[in-house]
Design a protein around this motif. Structure first.
Motif, PDB file in Angstrom:
ATOM      1  N   HIS A  68       0.815  -1.213   0.000  1.00  0.00           N
ATOM      2  CA  HIS A  68       0.000   0.000   0.000  1.00  0.00           C
ATOM      3  C   HIS A  68       0.853   1.270   0.000  1.00  0.00           C
ATOM      4  CE1 HIS A  68      -3.865  -2.046   1.702  1.00  0.00           C
ATOM      5  NE2 HIS A  68      -3.522  -2.485   0.516  1.00  0.00           N
ATOM      6  N   ASP A  69       0.282   2.340  -0.547  1.00  0.00           N
ATOM      7  CA  ASP A  69       0.968   3.635  -0.589  1.00  0.00           C
ATOM      8  C   ASP A  69       1.386   4.087   0.800  1.00  0.00           C
ATOM      9  OD1 ASP A  69       0.534   3.676  -3.320  1.00  0.00           O
ATOM     10  OD2 ASP A  69      -1.139   5.090  -3.218  1.00  0.00           O
ATOM     11  N   THR A  70       0.547   3.822   1.800  1.00  0.00           N
ATOM     12  CA  THR A  70       0.864   4.230   3.172  1.00  0.00           C
ATOM     13  C   THR A  70       2.221   3.683   3.593  1.00  0.00           C
ATOM     14  OG1 THR A  70      -1.468   4.362   3.772  1.00  0.00           O
ATOM     15  CG2 THR A  70       0.101   4.109   5.577  1.00  0.00           C
ATOM     16  N   MET A  71       2.438   2.398   3.380  1.00  0.00           N
ATOM     17  CA  MET A  71       3.701   1.788   3.814  1.00  0.00           C
ATOM     18  C   MET A  71       4.873   2.278   2.976  1.00  0.00           C
ATOM     19  SD  MET A  71       4.677  -0.010   6.248  1.00  0.00           S
ATOM     20  CE  MET A  71       6.425   0.108   6.586  1.00  0.00           C
ATOM     21  N   LYS A  72       4.661   2.407   1.677  1.00  0.00           N
ATOM     22  CA  LYS A  72       5.733   2.924   0.812  1.00  0.00           C
ATOM     23  C   LYS A  72       6.154   4.319   1.273  1.00  0.00           C
ATOM     24  CE  LYS A  72       4.160   0.323  -3.197  1.00  0.00           C
ATOM     25  NZ  LYS A  72       3.448   0.384  -4.475  1.00  0.00           N
ATOM     26  N   ASN A  73       5.169   5.152   1.605  1.00  0.00           N
ATOM     27  CA  ASN A  73       5.468   6.510   2.062  1.00  0.00           C
ATOM     28  C   ASN A  73       6.192   6.512   3.400  1.00  0.00           C
ATOM     29  OD1 ASN A  73       4.136   7.367  -0.233  1.00  0.00           O
ATOM     30  ND2 ASN A  73       2.284   7.996   0.847  1.00  0.00           N
ATOM     31  N   ILE A  74       5.784   5.649   4.307  1.00  0.00           N
ATOM     32  CA  ILE A  74       6.443   5.581   5.616  1.00  0.00           C
ATOM     33  C   ILE A  74       7.901   5.169   5.462  1.00  0.00           C
ATOM     34  CG2 ILE A  74       6.511   4.322   7.814  1.00  0.00           C
ATOM     35  CD1 ILE A  74       3.397   4.293   7.678  1.00  0.00           C
ATOM     36  N   ILE A  75       8.161   4.215   4.595  1.00  0.00           N
ATOM     37  CA  ILE A  75       9.539   3.787   4.365  1.00  0.00           C
ATOM     38  C   ILE A  75      10.355   4.931   3.757  1.00  0.00           C
ATOM     39  CG2 ILE A  75      11.001   2.259   2.977  1.00  0.00           C
ATOM     40  CD1 ILE A  75       8.797   0.093   3.407  1.00  0.00           C
ATOM     41  N   ASP A  76       9.756   5.644   2.790  1.00  0.00           N
ATOM     42  CA  ASP A  76      10.475   6.732   2.109  1.00  0.00           C
ATOM     43  C   ASP A  76      10.729   7.936   3.000  1.00  0.00           C
ATOM     44  OD1 ASP A  76      10.552   5.262  -0.230  1.00  0.00           O
ATOM     45  OD2 ASP A  76       8.932   6.378  -1.210  1.00  0.00           O
ATOM     46  N   THR A  77       9.737   8.337   3.812  1.00  0.00           N
ATOM     47  CA  THR A  77       9.848   9.593   4.568  1.00  0.00           C
ATOM     48  C   THR A  77      10.085   9.406   6.059  1.00  0.00           C
ATOM     49  OG1 THR A  77       7.475   9.783   5.052  1.00  0.00           O
ATOM     50  CG2 THR A  77       8.263  10.687   2.926  1.00  0.00           C
ATOM     51  N   ARG A  78       9.770   8.200   6.573  1.00  0.00           N
ATOM     52  CA  ARG A  78       9.931   7.863   7.992  1.00  0.00           C
ATOM     53  C   ARG A  78       9.044   8.713   8.911  1.00  0.00           C
ATOM     54  NH1 ARG A  78      13.623   4.112   8.631  1.00  0.00           N
ATOM     55  NH2 ARG A  78      13.859   4.493  10.843  1.00  0.00           N
ATOM     56  N   GLU A  79       7.925   9.226   8.370  1.00  0.00           N
ATOM     57  CA  GLU A  79       6.998  10.029   9.162  1.00  0.00           C
ATOM     58  C   GLU A  79       5.560   9.628   8.878  1.00  0.00           C
ATOM     59  OE1 GLU A  79       9.383  14.238   9.734  1.00  0.00           O
ATOM     60  OE2 GLU A  79       7.849  14.131   8.175  1.00  0.00           O
ATOM     61  N   LEU A  80       4.679   9.843   9.873  1.00  0.00           N
ATOM     62  CA  LEU A  80       3.258   9.555   9.730  1.00  0.00           C
ATOM     63  C   LEU A  80       2.496  10.276  10.828  1.00  0.00           C
ATOM     64  CD1 LEU A  80       2.292   6.621  11.762  1.00  0.00           C
ATOM     65  CD2 LEU A  80       4.623   6.509  10.907  1.00  0.00           C
ATOM     66  N   VAL A  81       1.200  10.400  10.623  1.00  0.00           N
ATOM     67  CA  VAL A  81       0.322  10.956  11.652  1.00  0.00           C
ATOM     68  C   VAL A  81      -0.824   9.980  11.849  1.00  0.00           C
ATOM     69  CG1 VAL A  81      -1.194  12.864  12.336  1.00  0.00           C
ATOM     70  CG2 VAL A  81       0.910  13.345  11.058  1.00  0.00           C
ATOM     71  N   VAL A  82      -1.119   9.659  13.102  1.00  0.00           N
ATOM     72  CA  VAL A  82      -2.280   8.854  13.436  1.00  0.00           C
ATOM     73  C   VAL A  82      -3.370   9.828  13.863  1.00  0.00           C
ATOM     74  CG1 VAL A  82      -3.230   7.098  14.977  1.00  0.00           C
ATOM     75  CG2 VAL A  82      -0.880   6.870  14.113  1.00  0.00           C
ATOM     76  N   ASN A  83      -4.430   9.896  13.057  1.00  0.00           N
ATOM     77  CA  ASN A  83      -5.570  10.792  13.294  1.00  0.00           C
ATOM     78  C   ASN A  83      -6.703   9.977  13.891  1.00  0.00           C
ATOM     79  OD1 ASN A  83      -4.836  13.418  11.606  1.00  0.00           O
ATOM     80  ND2 ASN A  83      -4.160  11.645  10.447  1.00  0.00           N
ATOM     81  N   ILE A  84      -7.262  10.456  14.987  1.00  0.00           N
ATOM     82  CA  ILE A  84      -8.318   9.709  15.676  1.00  0.00           C
ATOM     83  C   ILE A  84      -9.648  10.420  15.438  1.00  0.00           C
ATOM     84  CG2 ILE A  84      -9.107   8.821  17.901  1.00  0.00           C
ATOM     85  CD1 ILE A  84      -6.049   9.010  18.726  1.00  0.00           C
TER      86      ILE A  84
END
Length: 178
Positions: A74-90
């Motif tokens: 998934h794009d989410t995982m590819k992006n996390i590997i590339d940028t090493r950043e994420l936001v968890v929105n609740i």
């Protein structure tokens, strides 16, 4: 003690189950109530991505860390590997339908946030956006990930947190109804 009838659930999806759902077949048969969050990321070109996730949990208090599962493709995982950043929105219950809309198979680079008619909000520390309509946000940097078949367990270290003031000031009992 009366036991209701029990049935065996096959671990392999029947042939009439669409290919996209085969990998999660077993989980569709359980009535598990788990929280739904939206993980936002950006790709190498800075384009936003958002995906609903329901396998999430806090996994450390010192330092604060969250763990969730994702699909390696998934794009989410590819992006996390590339940028090493994420936001968890609740999100709250009020935007549940919009959150589910973000699970649509959109082309890479198309904003799921805009598609769901929600609003991007700049984050305080990391580059991926927060979602303005969500009740709380945990900005994270990638701590580690581990592949588990087609899935991945992702652990993010929380570097900033924000949320709605009324949620922040509410009692624990009241927060359960947001």
């Amino acid at each position: 003690f009366h036991m209701k009838n029990k049935v065996s659930i096959p671990l392999v999806a029947p042939s009439d189950v669409p290919e996209d759902y085969r990998h999660r077949w077993i989980w569709t048969k359980f009535a598990l109530i788990t929280p739904v969050v939206v993980v936002t990321t950006i790709d190498a070109e800075g384009r936003e991505n958002a995906a609903p996730k329901n396998c999430i949990m806090p996994c450390s208090n010192e330092p604060h860390m969250l763990a969730f599962t994702c699909n390696m493709a998934h794009d989410t995982m590819k992006n996390i590997i590339d940028t090493r950043e994420l936001v968890v929105n609740i999100p709250g219950q009020d935007i549940f339908k919009q959150v589910m809309k973000m699970g649509a198979p959109l082309p890479r680079g198309v904003s799921e946030i805009k598609f769901a008619e929600l609003t991007s909000l700049p984050s305080e520390v990391v580059q991926p956006p927060r979602i303005a309509e969500c009740k709380a946000h945990a900005e994270c940097v990638l701590e580690w990930y581990r592949e588990t078949g087609k899935g991945v367990i992702v652990v993010g270290k929380v570097v900033a947190a924000s949320g709605d003031e009324d949620l922040y000031k509410a009692t624990l009992e009241d927060r359960l109804t947001f």
